[in-house]
Design a protein around this motif. Structure first.
Motif, PDB file in Angstrom:
ATOM      1  N   ARG A 265      -6.421  23.292 -16.383  1.00  0.00           N
ATOM      2  CA  ARG A 265      -5.475  23.851 -15.415  1.00  0.00           C
ATOM      3  C   ARG A 265      -6.229  24.546 -14.288  1.00  0.00           C
ATOM      4  NH1 ARG A 265      -4.820  29.470 -16.461  1.00  0.00           N
ATOM      5  NH2 ARG A 265      -5.856  30.109 -18.398  1.00  0.00           N
ATOM      6  N   ALA A 266      -5.603  24.623 -13.132  1.00  0.00           N
ATOM      7  CA  ALA A 266      -6.209  25.324 -12.005  1.00  0.00           C
ATOM      8  C   ALA A 266      -5.814  26.797 -12.028  1.00  0.00           C
ATOM      9  CB  ALA A 266      -5.756  24.694 -10.693  1.00  0.00           C
ATOM     10  N   PRO A 267      -6.703  27.680 -11.609  1.00  0.00           N
ATOM     11  CA  PRO A 267      -6.327  29.100 -11.486  1.00  0.00           C
ATOM     12  C   PRO A 267      -5.181  29.256 -10.493  1.00  0.00           C
ATOM     13  CG  PRO A 267      -8.705  28.836 -11.340  1.00  0.00           C
ATOM     14  CD  PRO A 267      -8.122  27.460 -11.277  1.00  0.00           C
TER      15      PRO A 267
ATOM     16  N   ALA B 226     -13.623  26.699  -7.981  1.00  0.00           N
ATOM     17  CA  ALA B 226     -14.170  26.622  -6.626  1.00  0.00           C
ATOM     18  C   ALA B 226     -13.112  26.151  -5.638  1.00  0.00           C
ATOM     19  CB  ALA B 226     -15.378  25.686  -6.602  1.00  0.00           C
ATOM     20  N   ALA B 227     -12.374  25.093  -5.999  1.00  0.00           N
ATOM     21  CA  ALA B 227     -11.344  24.563  -5.107  1.00  0.00           C
ATOM     22  C   ALA B 227     -10.211  25.561  -4.905  1.00  0.00           C
ATOM     23  CB  ALA B 227     -10.806  23.252  -5.674  1.00  0.00           C
ATOM     24  N   SER B 228      -9.848  26.270  -5.954  1.00  0.00           N
ATOM     25  CA  SER B 228      -8.769  27.255  -5.848  1.00  0.00           C
ATOM     26  C   SER B 228      -9.155  28.394  -4.916  1.00  0.00           C
ATOM     27  CB  SER B 228      -8.412  27.797  -7.234  1.00  0.00           C
ATOM     28  OG  SER B 228      -7.877  26.776  -8.054  1.00  0.00           O
ATOM     29  N   LEU B 229     -10.379  28.889  -5.046  1.00  0.00           N
ATOM     30  CA  LEU B 229     -10.832  29.956  -4.155  1.00  0.00           C
ATOM     31  C   LEU B 229     -10.871  29.488  -2.710  1.00  0.00           C
ATOM     32  CD1 LEU B 229     -13.687  31.567  -6.266  1.00  0.00           C
ATOM     33  CD2 LEU B 229     -11.585  32.687  -5.517  1.00  0.00           C
ATOM     34  N   LYS B 230     -11.295  28.241  -2.484  1.00  0.00           N
ATOM     35  CA  LYS B 230     -11.302  27.713  -1.130  1.00  0.00           C
ATOM     36  C   LYS B 230      -9.910  27.737  -0.524  1.00  0.00           C
ATOM     37  CE  LYS B 230     -10.028  25.347   1.618  1.00  0.00           C
ATOM     38  NZ  LYS B 230     -10.274  26.096   2.824  1.00  0.00           N
ATOM     39  N   CYS B 231      -8.871  27.472  -1.342  1.00  0.00           N
ATOM     40  CA  CYS B 231      -7.490  27.440  -0.850  1.00  0.00           C
ATOM     41  C   CYS B 231      -7.002  28.805  -0.377  1.00  0.00           C
ATOM     42  CB  CYS B 231      -6.556  26.924  -1.946  1.00  0.00           C
ATOM     43  SG  CYS B 231      -6.714  25.151  -2.271  1.00  0.00           S
ATOM     44  N   THR B 232      -7.687  29.866  -0.753  1.00  0.00           N
ATOM     45  CA  THR B 232      -7.271  31.209  -0.337  1.00  0.00           C
ATOM     46  C   THR B 232      -7.831  31.594   1.026  1.00  0.00           C
ATOM     47  OG1 THR B 232      -9.160  32.350  -1.366  1.00  0.00           O
ATOM     48  CG2 THR B 232      -7.230  31.915  -2.761  1.00  0.00           C
ATOM     49  N   ARG B 233      -8.599  30.674   1.650  1.00  0.00           N
ATOM     50  CA  ARG B 233      -9.318  31.010   2.882  1.00  0.00           C
ATOM     51  C   ARG B 233      -9.080  29.953   3.951  1.00  0.00           C
ATOM     52  NH1 ARG B 233     -14.807  32.427  -0.580  1.00  0.00           N
ATOM     53  NH2 ARG B 233     -13.843  34.153  -1.730  1.00  0.00           N
TER      54      ARG B 233
END
Length: 313
Positions: free
Chosen positions: A242-244, A282-289
């Motif tokens: 699952r994704a964060p 990594a992908a989830s954190l990128k989505c926050t920016r």
């Protein structure tokens, strides 16, 4: 790690990427208006962009090295992109300037939910020949990553990598079916988007599609499904990470960051489950920016989110 070549202990890990490249102008708006319409942008950013390039940048930012192979125009924009990427630490020796051609550009409108509208321009005069691709760099790579935006280059590069035992990964995003049919069988790691997978398999269900493709593919077959995480087939069974849960600001390049992070984690010897967790974080954190690939997080941030989301290994 698939492929005959294995990383040498202590040697730096290097990804060679082959694909499309353009200058993207990002506009942040509240809502993407219906056509005809007008919206006032609350944010603006320009970044050299491309799926394979962005995967290589993530690979670099998270601890590896990356060589970018792509075609640019013989113009000031192409020269500027070359200088900018070199300044970011990417190896730009694989950038090929095409005489009398214009460098590709794209306008990208991103709304408050992270959804986007992309309007690209590609000069039809850009030569499609892959003959200039650097065989030596590919032969010495830890992994080759290709997108489907330059099929001739990707096919040539993956066939070259196979000769030298270098593992290959394809970004199976939405593309003409005949393009995917040429490239996917050449990849040790066929890492699709959910939309690309369904198109390739010709069905409307991710699990069914994964099973159908995996039955005919000797390597890894998986699908990155955004907020739903990563699914793949392993020893005949469906696996899932699952994704964060994060507050999404900009999804541009999130899938590419996933690819780069997954490749690096696998090369470091992590299991597919551990690598998928690292890549999802990594992908989830990128989505926050906001900012496309430049929103790729640093390694410490990713490891912290992996621990917070999935616990200790």
């Amino acid at each position: 790690m698939s492929g005959n070549k294995r990383p040498v202990a202590g040697a730096p890990l290097r990804m060679v990427t082959v694909g499309g490249l353009c200058l993207s102008s990002l506009y942040r708006v509240d809502e993407i208006p219906p056509v005809p319409g007008k919206a006032l942008a609350s944010g603006f950013f320009q970044v050299a962009d491309g799926m394979a390039l962005s995967a290589g940048f993530a690979f670099l930012r998270l601890g590896g090295q990356a060589t970018v192979c792509a075609r640019i125009g013989d113009d000031e924009l192409g020269a500027s992109i070359r200088r900018g990427l070199a300044g970011e630490g990417l190896d730009t020796s694989g950038l090929h300037s095409v005489p009398a051609a214009k460098t590709s550009q794209a306008a990208i409108i991103v709304d408050r939910r992270g959804d986007r509208l992309v309007v690209p321009f590609h000069d039809e005069r850009v030569d499609k020949s892959p003959d200039w691709l650097p065989v030596g760099d590919i032969a010495q790579a830890s992994i080759l990553h290709c997108d489907a935006r330059w099929v001739e280059g990707a096919e040539h590069a993956m066939r070259t990598a196979r000769k030298f035992g270098v593992p290959t990964m394809i970004d199976g995003d939405v593309a003409p079916l005949e393009v995917l049919q040429r490239l996917v069988p050449l990849a040790d790691y066929a890492v699709f988007s959910d939309a690309g997978l369904l198109l390739y398999a010709g069905v409307n269900d991710v699990e069914t599609a994964l099973r159908r493709v995996a039955a005919e593919h000797a390597g890894h077959v998986g699908a990155s499904c955004g907020a739903e995480g990563y699914f793949w087939i392993e020893e005949g069974a469906l696996q899932h990470v699952r994704a964060p849960r994060v507050e999404v600001v900009d999804t541009l390049s999130a899938g590419d960051v996933f690819h780069g992070a997954l490749a690096l984690a696998l090369l470091e010897g992590r299991s597919m489950t551990a690598a998928a967790r690292f890549a999802c974080a990594a992908a989830s954190l990128k989505c926050t920016r906001f900012g496309g690939r430049l929103g790729c997080p640093l390694r410490d941030e990713v490891e912290a989110l992996v621990l917070a989301t999935y616990g200790a290994a």
